[in-house]
Design a protein around this motif. Structure first.
Motif, short mmCIF file in Angstrom:
data_model
loop_
_atom_site.label_atom_id
_atom_site.label_comp_id
_atom_site.label_asym_id
_atom_site.label_seq_id
_atom_site.Cartn_x
_atom_site.Cartn_y
_atom_site.Cartn_z
N PHE A 129 0.83 -1.21 0.00
CA PHE A 129 0.00 0.00 0.00
C PHE A 129 0.87 1.26 0.00
CE2 PHE A 129 -3.89 -2.35 0.91
CZ PHE A 129 -4.86 -1.53 0.33
N ARG A 130 1.91 1.26 0.80
CA ARG A 130 2.79 2.43 0.89
C ARG A 130 3.47 2.70 -0.45
NH1 ARG A 130 6.22 4.64 5.07
NH2 ARG A 130 6.75 6.71 4.29
N ALA A 131 4.00 1.65 -1.10
CA ALA A 131 4.62 1.81 -2.41
C ALA A 131 3.58 2.23 -3.45
CB ALA A 131 5.30 0.51 -2.84
N SER A 132 2.39 1.68 -3.36
CA SER A 132 1.32 2.02 -4.32
C SER A 132 0.95 3.48 -4.24
CB SER A 132 0.09 1.15 -4.06
OG SER A 132 0.38 -0.20 -4.32
N ASP A 133 0.88 4.02 -3.04
CA ASP A 133 0.61 5.44 -2.89
C ASP A 133 1.74 6.26 -3.50
OD1 ASP A 133 -0.83 7.80 -1.63
OD2 ASP A 133 1.15 7.95 -0.70
N GLY A 134 2.96 5.90 -3.21
CA GLY A 134 4.11 6.65 -3.70
C GLY A 134 4.24 6.64 -5.21
N PHE A 135 3.84 5.55 -5.86
CA PHE A 135 3.96 5.45 -7.31
C PHE A 135 2.65 5.72 -8.03
CE2 PHE A 135 7.68 2.91 -5.96
CZ PHE A 135 8.65 3.67 -6.59
N GLY A 136 1.60 6.10 -7.30
CA GLY A 136 0.36 6.53 -7.93
C GLY A 136 -0.51 5.42 -8.48
N VAL A 137 -0.50 4.25 -7.84
CA VAL A 137 -1.38 3.16 -8.27
C VAL A 137 -2.83 3.61 -8.12
CG1 VAL A 137 -2.18 0.82 -7.67
CG2 VAL A 137 0.27 1.33 -7.80
N ARG A 138 -3.64 3.32 -9.12
CA ARG A 138 -5.05 3.72 -9.11
C ARG A 138 -5.89 2.85 -8.17
NH1 ARG A 138 -8.78 6.14 -13.64
NH2 ARG A 138 -6.92 7.40 -13.77
N LYS A 139 -5.64 1.53 -8.20
CA LYS A 139 -6.46 0.64 -7.39
C LYS A 139 -5.72 -0.67 -7.14
CE LYS A 139 -11.18 -1.22 -7.28
NZ LYS A 139 -12.47 -1.23 -8.01
N ILE A 140 -5.94 -1.23 -5.95
CA ILE A 140 -5.41 -2.53 -5.59
C ILE A 140 -6.58 -3.49 -5.42
CG2 ILE A 140 -4.14 -3.87 -3.86
CD1 ILE A 140 -2.69 -1.30 -3.07
N ILE A 196 -1.59 -3.46 9.17
CA ILE A 196 -1.41 -2.89 7.83
C ILE A 196 -1.16 -1.39 7.95
CG2 ILE A 196 -2.55 -2.38 5.62
CD1 ILE A 196 -3.96 -5.12 5.89
N ALA A 197 -1.98 -0.72 8.76
CA ALA A 197 -1.85 0.74 8.93
C ALA A 197 -0.48 1.13 9.49
CB ALA A 197 -2.96 1.25 9.84
N LYS A 198 0.07 0.31 10.37
CA LYS A 198 1.37 0.61 10.97
C LYS A 198 2.46 0.67 9.90
CE LYS A 198 4.78 -1.13 14.24
NZ LYS A 198 5.16 -2.21 15.15
N ILE A 199 2.43 -0.24 8.94
CA ILE A 199 3.45 -0.29 7.90
C ILE A 199 3.14 0.69 6.77
CG2 ILE A 199 4.60 -1.79 6.20
CD1 ILE A 199 5.21 -2.48 9.16
N SER A 200 1.87 0.84 6.43
CA SER A 200 1.49 1.69 5.30
C SER A 200 1.50 3.18 5.66
CB SER A 200 0.11 1.32 4.77
OG SER A 200 -0.90 1.76 5.66
N LEU A 201 1.52 3.47 6.94
CA LEU A 201 1.46 4.86 7.43
C LEU A 201 0.26 5.61 6.86
CD1 LEU A 201 5.23 5.93 7.47
CD2 LEU A 201 3.81 5.12 9.37
N GLY A 202 -0.86 4.91 6.77
CA GLY A 202 -2.10 5.54 6.31
C GLY A 202 -2.35 5.47 4.81
N ALA A 203 -1.44 4.87 4.06
CA ALA A 203 -1.62 4.81 2.60
C ALA A 203 -2.85 4.00 2.20
CB ALA A 203 -0.36 4.23 1.94
N GLU A 204 -3.35 3.15 3.09
CA GLU A 204 -4.56 2.40 2.77
C GLU A 204 -5.77 3.33 2.67
OE1 GLU A 204 -4.62 2.55 7.25
OE2 GLU A 204 -3.11 2.48 5.69
N ASN A 205 -5.62 4.58 3.15
CA ASN A 205 -6.68 5.58 3.04
C ASN A 205 -6.58 6.41 1.77
OD1 ASN A 205 -7.80 4.88 5.60
ND2 ASN A 205 -6.11 6.00 6.55
N SER A 206 -5.46 6.34 1.07
CA SER A 206 -5.28 7.15 -0.14
C SER A 206 -5.23 6.34 -1.42
CB SER A 206 -4.02 8.02 -0.02
OG SER A 206 -2.87 7.21 0.12
N VAL A 207 -5.20 5.02 -1.32
CA VAL A 207 -5.20 4.16 -2.50
C VAL A 207 -6.50 3.35 -2.47
CG1 VAL A 207 -4.05 2.28 -3.75
CG2 VAL A 207 -2.68 3.97 -2.50
#
Length: 183
Positions: A42-53, A67-78
């Protein structure tokens, strides 16, 4: 030399960046078992602009504190969608004209650094030890791999996701300015 930002600061433009156009770049997670790997993806997906997982099979999905601990909230932006059947995710995207590549070592796989990376594109990432399911592999349009130079035969799935996403975005920068998804 000074840092661009401190770790405890948030981007002042994060809400604007979360809503800007994203390329038609998708990930399909096929039976990934580790919460840490899902968070890192999720964190990498946010950084590289993935549209959907697409989160498939036994792959854990948010909301989960691990998941939130590692993604640092990226699960909320992807954006993400949970599907029981990975083959259905492949089918959905192919019906939309998206090429689907499996990140898997096969007799036909080619290096991610040498293969054409079309837009739109989806990449299937498989289980940490057994890889992409055979049924799913046969549905994919192609298979890509990351060359290995050490003793191990593959990277961790989250590491592989970052390498592949980085290469896709590097190549897509050459598609023009503005890129196709912003036209």
């Amino acid at each position: 030399m000074s840092r661009k930002r401190r770790l405890d600061q948030h981007r002042s433009d994060s809400s604007l960046r979360a809503h800007r156009p994203r390329p038609h770049l998708y990930l399909i997670l096929d039976n990934i078992r580790s919460l840490n790997n899902v968070g890192a993806i999720f964190r990498a997906s946010d950084g590289f602009g993935v549209r959907k997982i697409y989160i498939c099979g036994i792959t854990p999905s948010p909301p989960r504190p691990e998941i939130a601990k590692i993604s640092l909230g990226a699960e909320n932006s992807v954006e993400f969608e949970t599907l029981e059947d990975t083959a259905k995710a492949v089918w959905i995207l192919q019906q939309q004209g998206v090429k689907v590549y499996a990140a898997e070592q096969t007799r036909e796989s080619r290096s991610v650094f040498e293969v054409d990376l079309p837009h739109p594109l989806a990449v299937v990432l498989g289980h940490e030890t057994v890889g992409v399911d055979d049924q799913v592999l046969h549905l994919c349009d192609d298979s890509i791999e990351i060359p290995m130079y050490g003793a191990k035969h593959s990277h961790n799935v989250a590491t592989a996701a970052g390498i592949i996403l980085s290469e896709v975005r590097r190549r897509w920068r050459q598609l023009g300015d503005p890129p196709p998804w912003e036209r």
